[in-house]
Design a protein around this motif. Structure first.
Motif: not given
Length: 198
Positions: A124-142
């Motif tokens: 639940t973000y500060e503007n009240g929006a509730k969003i299913a969230t995942s992540f993207l990264t280049n820190l991981d080898e997979s």
């Protein structure tokens, strides 16, 4: 006629107001703290190098990343592909929030050079929006992975945030609230008051 001109004026003024979109989903501090803690442990990063280039009026392209900067932030979702490609091209380490349903959407010819972490956790973000969230990264080898521990940390922080926002009031015993009447009905209590005062 007077009401119509008032309505036209309101419509005119509304055109100039900032509209809230998924790009305005500012991360609650408690949630961000848990995510940053997980990133630090998982990837052994120095949190003094962490930068957050996404803020109102900011421009990530001209942000001063300095030496060894690591981006851990919630970017505007509408330009996520552009952002990922920008960081990959410049070899800037990143850990970015992404909408869970479009986790594989960032169009990049470098798809295998970053990891897609599926957590699908509702924030639940500060503007009240509730969003299913995942992540993207280049820190991981997979290229693709899950992160159950991260999901649990975020879910717990989200609940804590919700608890903190709700104020608790104590009322004198002679005060009757609308919710009290509902509770009495729910428990089968007949209550009538003909001398009720507001």
């Amino acid at each position: 006629m007077k009401n119509q001109s008032k309505s036209n004026y309101s419509d005119f003024v509304d055109k100039f107001k900032n509209k809230k979109t998924t790009d305005d989903c500012y991360t609650p501090k408690l949630v961000y703290k848990e995510i940053l803690g997980w990133v630090k442990e998982e990837y052994n990063i120095d949190t003094t190098k962490v930068v957050r280039p996404f803020y109102p009026g900011g421009d990530y392209r001209h942000y001063s990343y300095g030496n060894n900067a690591i981006v851990v932030d919630n970017p505007p979702f509408s330009i996520l592909s552009e952002i990922v490609n920008f960081y990959l091209d410049r070899k800037i380490p990143f850990f970015l929030f992404a909408p869970a349903l479009t986790l594989f959407s960032p169009a990049s010819n470098q798809f295998e050079q970053f990891c897609h972490i599926g957590t699908n956790v509702a924030i639940t973000y500060e503007n009240g929006a509730k969003i299913a969230t995942s992540f993207l990264t280049n820190l991981d080898e997979s290229v693709v992975r899950t992160a159950p521990t991260l999901r649990k940390l975020i879910a717990k922080a989200n609940v804590e945030k919700a608890k903190r926002k709700l104020p608790r009031y104590k009322y004198p015993v002679n005060v009757v609230r609308a919710s009290d009447l509902g509770k009495l009905s729910e428990h089968g209590v007949d209550y009538v008051n003909t001398d009720f005062k507001m």
